[in-house]
Design a protein around this motif. Structure first.
Motif, PDB file in Angstrom:
ATOM      1  N   PHE A  16       0.843  -1.199   0.000  1.00  0.00           N
ATOM      2  CA  PHE A  16       0.000   0.000   0.000  1.00  0.00           C
ATOM      3  C   PHE A  16       0.877   1.248   0.000  1.00  0.00           C
ATOM      4  CE2 PHE A  16      -2.233   3.308   2.458  1.00  0.00           C
ATOM      5  CZ  PHE A  16      -3.324   3.505   1.625  1.00  0.00           C
ATOM      6  N   ARG A 104      -8.240   1.540  -2.066  1.00  0.00           N
ATOM      7  CA  ARG A 104      -7.029   0.726  -2.230  1.00  0.00           C
ATOM      8  C   ARG A 104      -6.636   0.067  -0.908  1.00  0.00           C
ATOM      9  NH1 ARG A 104      -3.775  -0.917  -6.614  1.00  0.00           N
ATOM     10  NH2 ARG A 104      -1.942  -1.812  -5.652  1.00  0.00           N
ATOM     11  N   ASN A 105      -6.745   0.810   0.181  1.00  0.00           N
ATOM     12  CA  ASN A 105      -6.392   0.269   1.493  1.00  0.00           C
ATOM     13  C   ASN A 105      -7.291  -0.903   1.852  1.00  0.00           C
ATOM     14  OD1 ASN A 105      -6.922   0.504   4.733  1.00  0.00           O
ATOM     15  ND2 ASN A 105      -4.789   0.880   4.178  1.00  0.00           N
ATOM     16  N   TRP A 108      -6.396  -3.895  -0.375  1.00  0.00           N
ATOM     17  CA  TRP A 108      -5.101  -4.443   0.014  1.00  0.00           C
ATOM     18  C   TRP A 108      -5.235  -5.261   1.289  1.00  0.00           C
ATOM     19  CZ3 TRP A 108      -1.481  -3.726   4.017  1.00  0.00           C
ATOM     20  CH2 TRP A 108      -0.221  -4.238   3.754  1.00  0.00           C
TER      21      TRP A 108
END
Length: 114
Positions: A16, A104-105, A108
């Protein structure tokens, strides 16, 4: 499906933090190019320049998804057609970077558990 996700992660072992660093460099380059052009390109400069602190923080492992979500919602509710074009571009730039990092976090983190 789980095997497919594992294969994808093995093929691209981007953390990340690395993702945020790469995106930050891209936003910085766009901001610099827009600033050098001046004029109407300054709206683009303002849109991308505000992203830098968010990418920088995330690249250093200091991204707090709860805090980012609260800020995202606050900005989203504060966007108005009564803003100046510059203020509008700044707020939409912040909204974009926060949304991107939050999404995205979460992805991930979900993929890491396999």
């Amino acid at each position: 499906m789980i095997k497919f996700v594992k294969l994808l992660l093995e093929a691209k072992k981007e953390t990340f933090e690395e993702f945020a660093k790469t995106r930050g460099k891209g936003a910085e380059k766009i901001a610099e190019n827009a600033q050098s052009k001046g004029g109407l390109a300054m709206l683009t400069y303002n849109h991308f320049k505000v992203k830098a602190p968010y990418y920088d923080k995330a690249s250093k492992g200091k991204f707090d998804v709860k805090q980012a979500t609260a800020e995202f919602n606050s900005i989203k509710s504060g966007i108005s057609l009564n803003m100046t074009p510059t203020e509008f571009q700044k707020q939409v730039g912040k909204l974009e970077v926060l949304g991107e990092l939050i999404i995205r976090n979460k992805k991930w983190l979900n993929y890491r558990i396999y």
